[in-house]
Scaffold this motif. Structure first.
Motif, PDB file in Angstrom:
ATOM      1  N   THR A  37      -6.265   3.386  32.170  1.00  0.00           N
ATOM      2  CA  THR A  37      -6.800   2.562  31.223  1.00  0.00           C
ATOM      3  C   THR A  37      -7.391   3.371  29.978  1.00  0.00           C
ATOM      4  O   THR A  37      -7.240   3.339  28.899  1.00  0.00           O
ATOM      5  N   THR A  38      -8.311   4.150  30.555  1.00  0.00           N
ATOM      6  CA  THR A  38      -9.302   4.981  29.669  1.00  0.00           C
ATOM      7  C   THR A  38      -8.307   6.103  28.506  1.00  0.00           C
ATOM      8  O   THR A  38      -8.459   6.137  27.594  1.00  0.00           O
ATOM      9  N   SER A  85      -6.404  -6.580  31.149  1.00  0.00           N
ATOM     10  CA  SER A  85      -6.034  -6.819  29.698  1.00  0.00           C
ATOM     11  C   SER A  85      -7.386  -6.559  28.941  1.00  0.00           C
ATOM     12  O   SER A  85      -7.266  -5.805  27.912  1.00  0.00           O
ATOM     13  N   ALA A  86      -8.479  -7.212  29.169  1.00  0.00           N
ATOM     14  CA  ALA A  86      -9.716  -7.021  28.348  1.00  0.00           C
ATOM     15  C   ALA A  86     -10.188  -5.602  28.748  1.00  0.00           C
ATOM     16  O   ALA A  86     -10.661  -4.952  27.803  1.00  0.00           O
ATOM     17  N   VAL A  87      -9.816  -4.963  29.723  1.00  0.00           N
ATOM     18  CA  VAL A  87     -10.363  -3.521  30.061  1.00  0.00           C
ATOM     19  C   VAL A  87      -9.621  -2.498  29.203  1.00  0.00           C
ATOM     20  O   VAL A  87     -10.017  -1.685  28.456  1.00  0.00           O
ATOM     21  N   ALA A 243       2.670   3.014  34.129  1.00  0.00           N
ATOM     22  CA  ALA A 243       1.976   2.930  35.228  1.00  0.00           C
ATOM     23  C   ALA A 243       0.959   2.225  35.459  1.00  0.00           C
ATOM     24  O   ALA A 243       1.057   1.455  36.573  1.00  0.00           O
ATOM     25  N   ILE A 244       0.345   1.536  34.550  1.00  0.00           N
ATOM     26  CA  ILE A 244      -0.695   0.608  34.645  1.00  0.00           C
ATOM     27  C   ILE A 244      -0.085  -0.638  35.186  1.00  0.00           C
ATOM     28  O   ILE A 244      -0.456  -1.321  35.994  1.00  0.00           O
ATOM     29  N   VAL A 245       0.978  -1.021  34.444  1.00  0.00           N
ATOM     30  CA  VAL A 245       1.577  -2.275  34.605  1.00  0.00           C
ATOM     31  C   VAL A 245       2.282  -2.398  35.918  1.00  0.00           C
ATOM     32  O   VAL A 245       2.338  -3.356  36.734  1.00  0.00           O
ATOM     33  N   LEU A 251      -0.005  -4.565  42.904  1.00  0.00           N
ATOM     34  CA  LEU A 251      -1.342  -5.448  43.486  1.00  0.00           C
ATOM     35  C   LEU A 251      -1.302  -6.996  43.556  1.00  0.00           C
ATOM     36  O   LEU A 251      -1.631  -7.839  44.229  1.00  0.00           O
ATOM     37  N   GLY A 252      -0.527  -7.503  42.111  1.00  0.00           N
ATOM     38  CA  GLY A 252      -0.357  -9.026  42.116  1.00  0.00           C
ATOM     39  C   GLY A 252       0.629  -9.352  43.276  1.00  0.00           C
ATOM     40  O   GLY A 252       0.735 -10.734  44.011  1.00  0.00           O
ATOM     41  N   MET A 253       1.744  -8.759  43.532  1.00  0.00           N
ATOM     42  CA  MET A 253       2.653  -9.101  44.560  1.00  0.00           C
ATOM     43  C   MET A 253       2.198  -8.956  45.920  1.00  0.00           C
ATOM     44  O   MET A 253       2.472 -10.034  46.793  1.00  0.00           O
TER      45      MET A 253
END
Length: 270
Positions: A37-38, A85-87, A243-245, A251-253
């Protein structure tokens, strides 16, 4: 690398009421996604500014950041997509603010780096003075969450100018900066594992360094200046976003990104 504030495992806390923190568990995937993300924030900010009117880009990023943070603050607990999303928006907007200080206001990299370091120190001192803890696993109140996100925003802006300072003013180039910050981020990890460095100190030390590390990596890949590979900010931003998504989707799954939990009796463990 795993630098985690596992406050809820201390002896003698059995039976205490658990409070749910609004941050993820600190695992290896946390650090990977954080660095991605950075880096994406760095290159996407550059892409926007070079392809859209800079004022419009800054205004749009500010609105998107406000929406993301409102959603985060309104959430009752850690929500994977809302939090990250905030990050991401902090990464983009933080880069723009740092660039404004550098290229619009005209502050030298060294001055901006020192100034933002002082701001960061003030935030940490103020946070600890009010809450008696800096543990990310104690982010259970609106005030602590405000301290947390103010800290996060400052680290992103600081990391941007620190990376530019080492690459441009200290003439390390992007690749040299990557090596420098990779070594720097390994220091708190090693000290935590083998030298007894506290979890909170180790976490924030590593967290701050992720920003210039990630930014240096994507600058090296995207930029045609200095020793960069010149692959373009658009393509690198797209690759980092995919890559982020993908990692967040995984992780979500799996349900593999649990929320940190603390007990009231342990919140003072700074």
């Amino acid at each position: 690398m795993r630098i985690a504030a596992l406050d809820d495992q201390r002896p003698g806390a059995t039976g205490a009421r658990r409070l749910v923190a609004k941050v993820p568990e600190i695992t290896a995937l946390f650090w990977i996604i954080k660095i991605l993300t950075t880096g994406m924030g760095e290159t996407f900010s550059d892409f926007l500014v070079s392809h859209v009117n800079p004022g419009l880009a800054l205004g749009g990023a500010a609105i998107a950041l406000a929406v993301a943070l409102i959603a985060q603050f309104r959430s009752d607990r850690y929500r994977l997509w809302i939090y990250w999303s905030a990050v991401v928006m902090v990464a983009i907007f933080g880069t723009m603010i740092a660039d404004v200080l550098d290229f619009v206001v005209g502050l030298p990299y060294l001055v901006t780096t020192v100034g933002l370091s002082i701001v960061l120190a003030v935030i940490l001192v103020w946070w600890y003075a009010r809450e008696r803890t800096l543990s990310v696993h104690s982010i259970t109140t609106p005030r602590r969450e405000r301290f947390y996100w103010t800290m996060v925003m400052t680290t992103f802006a600081l990391g941007t100018v620190a990376g530019d300072l080492t690459a441009n003013r200290l003439h390390l180039g992007y690749l040299g900066s990557i090596v420098l910050f990779a070594i720097a981020i390994a220091v708190p990890a090693a000290a935590y594992r083998w030298a007894g460095l506290g979890t909170v100190t180790a976490f924030w030390s590593a967290y701050i360094i992720t920003r210039p590390l990630g930014a240096s990596i994507t600058d090296w890949l995207s930029s045609s200046r200095q020793d960069g590979l010149g692959l373009g900010t658009g393509w690198i931003s797209l690759g980092a976003t995919i890559a982020i998504v993908a990692l967040l989707g995984l992780l979500g799954m799996r349900g593999a990104d649990p929320t940190a939990e603390v007990r009231p009796s342990e919140e003072a463990d700074g």
